[in-house]
Design a protein around this motif. Structure first.
Motif, PDB file in Angstrom:
ATOM      1  N   LEU A 154      62.267   7.980  75.188  1.00 57.11           N
ATOM      2  CA  LEU A 154      61.715   9.334  75.116  1.00 57.11           C
ATOM      3  C   LEU A 154      60.240   9.333  74.715  1.00 57.11           C
ATOM      4  O   LEU A 154      59.430  10.094  75.232  1.00 57.11           O
ATOM      5  CB  LEU A 154      62.531  10.152  74.111  1.00 57.11           C
ATOM      6  N   LYS A 155      59.897   8.434  73.802  1.00 60.77           N
ATOM      7  CA  LYS A 155      58.516   8.398  73.314  1.00 60.77           C
ATOM      8  C   LYS A 155      57.557   8.091  74.467  1.00 60.77           C
ATOM      9  O   LYS A 155      56.466   8.670  74.559  1.00 60.77           O
ATOM     10  CB  LYS A 155      58.379   7.365  72.193  1.00 60.77           C
ATOM     11  N   GLU A 156      58.006   7.191  75.346  1.00 56.88           N
ATOM     12  CA  GLU A 156      57.153   6.811  76.473  1.00 56.88           C
ATOM     13  C   GLU A 156      56.913   8.010  77.402  1.00 56.88           C
ATOM     14  O   GLU A 156      55.793   8.235  77.875  1.00 56.88           O
ATOM     15  CB  GLU A 156      57.838   5.681  77.237  1.00 56.88           C
ATOM     16  N   VAL A 157      57.984   8.791  77.625  1.00 60.49           N
ATOM     17  CA  VAL A 157      57.861   9.981  78.478  1.00 60.49           C
ATOM     18  C   VAL A 157      56.850  10.938  77.846  1.00 60.49           C
ATOM     19  O   VAL A 157      55.913  11.408  78.503  1.00 60.49           O
ATOM     20  CB  VAL A 157      59.234  10.710  78.612  1.00 60.49           C
ATOM     21  N   ARG A 158      57.031  11.193  76.563  1.00 60.65           N
ATOM     22  CA  ARG A 158      56.170  12.177  75.898  1.00 60.65           C
ATOM     23  C   ARG A 158      54.731  11.666  75.767  1.00 60.65           C
ATOM     24  O   ARG A 158      53.798  12.457  75.768  1.00 60.65           O
ATOM     25  CB  ARG A 158      56.741  12.519  74.503  1.00 60.65           C
ATOM     26  N   ASP A 159      54.567  10.335  75.649  1.00 61.97           N
ATOM     27  CA  ASP A 159      53.218   9.777  75.566  1.00 61.97           C
ATOM     28  C   ASP A 159      52.471   9.952  76.885  1.00 61.97           C
ATOM     29  O   ASP A 159      51.249  10.126  76.903  1.00 61.97           O
ATOM     30  CB  ASP A 159      53.268   8.278  75.208  1.00 61.97           C
ATOM     31  N   LEU A 160      53.222   9.879  77.991  1.00 59.93           N
ATOM     32  CA  LEU A 160      52.578   9.993  79.304  1.00 59.93           C
ATOM     33  C   LEU A 160      52.087  11.414  79.576  1.00 59.93           C
ATOM     34  O   LEU A 160      51.155  11.620  80.344  1.00 59.93           O
ATOM     35  CB  LEU A 160      53.588   9.640  80.409  1.00 59.93           C
ATOM     36  N   ILE A 161      52.752  12.368  78.936  1.00 58.61           N
ATOM     37  CA  ILE A 161      52.542  13.767  79.310  1.00 58.61           C
ATOM     38  C   ILE A 161      51.751  14.558  78.280  1.00 58.61           C
ATOM     39  O   ILE A 161      51.928  14.404  77.077  1.00 58.61           O
ATOM     40  CB  ILE A 161      53.931  14.428  79.526  1.00 58.61           C
ATOM     41  N   GLY A 162      50.880  15.424  78.792  1.00 59.95           N
ATOM     42  CA  GLY A 162      50.230  16.435  77.947  1.00 59.95           C
ATOM     43  C   GLY A 162      50.667  17.777  78.490  1.00 59.95           C
ATOM     44  O   GLY A 162      50.335  18.122  79.626  1.00 59.95           O
ATOM     45  N   HIS A 163      51.483  18.498  77.747  1.00 58.32           N
ATOM     46  CA  HIS A 163      52.060  19.739  78.255  1.00 58.32           C
ATOM     47  C   HIS A 163      51.481  20.918  77.465  1.00 58.32           C
ATOM     48  O   HIS A 163      51.698  21.017  76.271  1.00 58.32           O
ATOM     49  CB  HIS A 163      53.594  19.676  78.081  1.00 58.32           C
ATOM     50  N   VAL A 164      50.727  21.776  78.135  1.00 59.60           N
ATOM     51  CA  VAL A 164      50.235  22.994  77.476  1.00 59.60           C
ATOM     52  C   VAL A 164      51.216  24.104  77.859  1.00 59.60           C
ATOM     53  O   VAL A 164      51.326  24.469  79.020  1.00 59.60           O
ATOM     54  CB  VAL A 164      48.803  23.358  77.918  1.00 59.60           C
ATOM     55  N   GLU A 165      51.935  24.590  76.838  1.00 60.42           N
ATOM     56  CA  GLU A 165      53.000  25.558  77.121  1.00 60.42           C
ATOM     57  C   GLU A 165      52.455  26.956  77.364  1.00 60.42           C
ATOM     58  O   GLU A 165      51.334  27.274  76.973  1.00 60.42           O
ATOM     59  CB  GLU A 165      53.979  25.602  75.946  1.00 60.42           C
TER      60      GLU A 165
END
Ligand SMILES: Nc1ncnc2c1ncn2[C@@H]1O[C@H](COP(=O)(O)OP(=O)(O)OP(=O)(O)O)[C@@H](O)[C@H]1O
Length: 606
Positions: free
Chosen positions: A429-440
């Motif tokens: 999961l950490k790898e997924v979240r590290d790849l992404i910058g999500h502005v909600e």
């Protein structure tokens, strides 16, 4: 009769959820040495207390036989001091055990609460969660630390006194027990009802927290809707329920105390009368009567402490069941084995690879509880690396849901979501979240300083990087105007900044993170034309170093995107450039004419 639970379910009002005592003790396991020591001290203190009347009896016997009593008096003083010392050490140990248990429970709870899957938060109300982490853990402390050991000491003193009184005078013991039986029955009769009242009070406190949090979170809406009085009444109902439960408890306790006091006093009068007569007749020694009276007090005192300990213990078990509910919630999956396709996640290659940055294949997803209405159905699309793709569609089409699945806030029910060629379901999961910058969409801002908000996703960012990102999001002038610059507080939920500023802060935070994939969900909706133009230029620039997927309702953001995906009725119905889609004259052309805003001016303001 039914009562509402904190989560809106129903439970029988009289039903008290309790965890087994074993489970309660399990939480004290790290404190086992201190708990054993406190229990042993309780036993020793009970023995020291039980010996005292016998020594007092000896003093009186020695006095009547004209024997010296100095040594025996010194023994009594020694026993008093020993009891006081044991009490002090025991009290310290109990405090330590209690704090240790609360520390352990709260640390575990907080750690788990932050790692729930997002769907779980929807089933709980934040105010109630806060109440469980704070008030309920305190109740567990009371049950474990004092009640368990006090109950043990009380039972020991009680049993020891009974045996010694039997040894001193069985008849007077019988009379004493007859009187005390009344208070026994009273205590037994009310303790269960007191526990029921305590549990009701705990639930009401949870509901007060949840209600208050709900109102404070939308306080402006409450005021603008003129709903203060209505909300006050709703909160007052829960406050009233807590009051009534507290009062029920107080009344029951008030009932027990006089019964206990009268029965103890009755026993004292009987023992004094019969014992006094026997002493006068010479059939009983004065020392024996005094010892008996002291044991009588030893019977009475544990009865009251036992009563409150049992109540605390039951309340603690009920509180722990509320805490246990949270501890039993499963956590987000975090540590999946790497997928068979190797990834090059750490650093972005300088040139686009053939593998798309984002790809969805046959993805179907329904929100929990809405299984018959999937938000996405058999969705397939790909976003090439270093491109700018816009996702458009009518409100409720599922655009935000797509972004949530990419960031693995939820798992797809069918199909695969891949990042740089890897199935996210198999990635840590950490790898997924590290790849992404999500502005909600809501562009949340956390209470704290502006700086802490900006570096939130990358705490190690340098001042120069922060200054650069402030420039790119047109926030430099705003920061310069603040009384404490970057160290100015933005208020709870960012209430001290405007909507447009909040959006720019949220974008700046994600730009500072430097993700490989940037997801933006209607992030310019509250910006004025000038800021929107600048932000569009910044996002275009960002696409040189990362892949941008943007959900937008503004033509200015969409029309020069490399690719536009039209989402409708849970699936992609068209894709292409702005010019191609306008030519096709389908849903996109219709949206462009009717819903996509040509400029940022109308209705939007900073
Ligand atoms: N947490 C949730 N639980 C249940 N249903 C949800 C949840 N979030 C969204 N939905 C539903 O899923 C569907 C898609 O919602 P989504 O927010 O993805 O739409 P959207 O295209 O982003 O809409 P908008 O343009 O209005 O933001 C809607 O019917 C919505 O009611």
């Amino acid at each position: 009769m039914k009562a509402r639970t904190d989560q809106g379910g129903d439970v029988a009002e009289t039903e008290v959820a309790k965890v087994p005592l074993r489970q309660l003790l399990a939480h004290a396991r790290p404190q086992a040495p201190a708990l054993v020591a406190a229990s042993l001290l309780s036993c020793v203190a009970a023995v020291v207390a039980l010996v005292q009347p016998l020594v007092v009896k000896k003093v009186f016997t020695d006095l009547s036989d004209s024997r010296p009593v100095t040594a025996t008096v010194l023994v009594i003083v020694g026993l008093f001091l020993a009891e006081a010392l044991l009490g002090s050490v025991q009290s310290y140990l109990l405090g330590r055990i209690g704090e240790g248990v609360v520390l352990n429970l709260r640390t575990t709870l907080v750690g788990r609460l932050l790692r729930w899957p997002v769907a779980t938060y929807a089933r709980h109300r934040s105010g109630d969660l806060i109440s469980r982490v704070s008030a309920d853990t305190t109740a567990v402390r009371g049950a474990l630390a004092s009640s368990l050991t006090e109950t043990l000491a009380g039972v020991l003193t009680f049993a020891g006194s009974l045996v010694l009184m039997l040894f001193l005078d069985p008849l007077m013991l019988g009379l004493t027990l007859g009187c005390l039986l009344i208070s026994f029955l009273a205590v037994f009769a009310v303790s269960l009802r007191i526990m029921g009242a305590t549990v009701q009070a705990q639930r009401s406190v949870g509901r007060i927290g949840a209600g208050l949090e709900r109102v404070l979170r939308a306080i402006r809406t409450v005021k603008l809707s003129g709903a203060e009085e209505r909300e006050e009444k709703a909160l007052a109902a829960d406050v009233g329920a807590a009051y009534r439960a507290g009062m029920r408890q107080a009344k029951l306790e008030a009932l027990v105390h006089p019964v206990t006091a009268v029965s103890v006093q009755g026993a004292l009068v009987l023992v004094l009368g019969i014992g006094g007569a026997r002493v006068a007749e010479g059939t009983m020694a004065l020392g024996e009567l005094i010892a008996f009276l002291l044991y009588l007090l030893y019977l009475a005192v544990p009865m009251t402490t036992l009563f409150s300990s049992i109540t605390d213990l039951q309340a603690g078990r009920a509180a722990l069941s509320r805490v246990q509910e949270l501890l039993d919630e499963p956590l987000e999956r975090t540590d999946e084995a790497s997928s068979p396709t190797p990834a090059e996640a750490a650093t972005a290659p300088a040139v686009p690879s053939a593998v798309p940055a984002i790809s969805l294949h046959g993805v179907t997803f329904a929100y929990p509880g809405r299984e018959d209405h999937p938000a996405l159905r058999d969705l397939t699309f790909a976003v090439p690396e270093f491109s700018r793709t816009a996702l458009v569609g009518p409100s409720g089409a599922g655009k935000s849901t797509v972004l949530s699945l990419i960031g693995r806030m939820y798992d797809a029910d069918a199909g695969t979501v891949s990042l740089l060629g890897r199935d996210v379901a198999g990635m840590p999961l950490k790898e997924v979240r590290d790849l992404i910058g999500h502005v909600e969409q809501e562009s949340p801002v956390l209470a704290g300083t502006l700086r802490s908000n900006l570096v939130y996703a990358r705490p190690g960012a340098s001042d120069a990087e922060v200054a650069d990102v402030l420039d790119r999001t047109n926030l430099t002038g705003f920061v310069d105007s603040l009384p404490h610059g970057l160290d100015t507080e933005v208020g709870d939920g960012g209430v001290l900044v405007s909507g447009g500023q909040r959006q720019r802060i949220a974008i700046a935070r994600m730009l500072l993170k430097r993700p490989r994939i940037l997801l933006l969900d209607e992030v310019t909706s509250q910006m004025d034309a000038e800021n929107e133009r600048l932000l569009n230029a910044t996002l275009k620039e960002a696409a040189a170093t990362c892949t941008v997927l943007v959900v937008a309702h503004r033509l200015s953001t969409i029309q020069d995107a490399d690719q536009i995906l039209v989402l409708d009725d849970c699936r992609i119905t068209a894709s292409g450039s702005h010019a191609q889609l306008i030519r096709e004259d389908g849903l996109y052309a219709h949206l462009a004419r009717t819903q996509l805003l040509p400029a940022a001016a109308e209705g939007a303001g900073e």
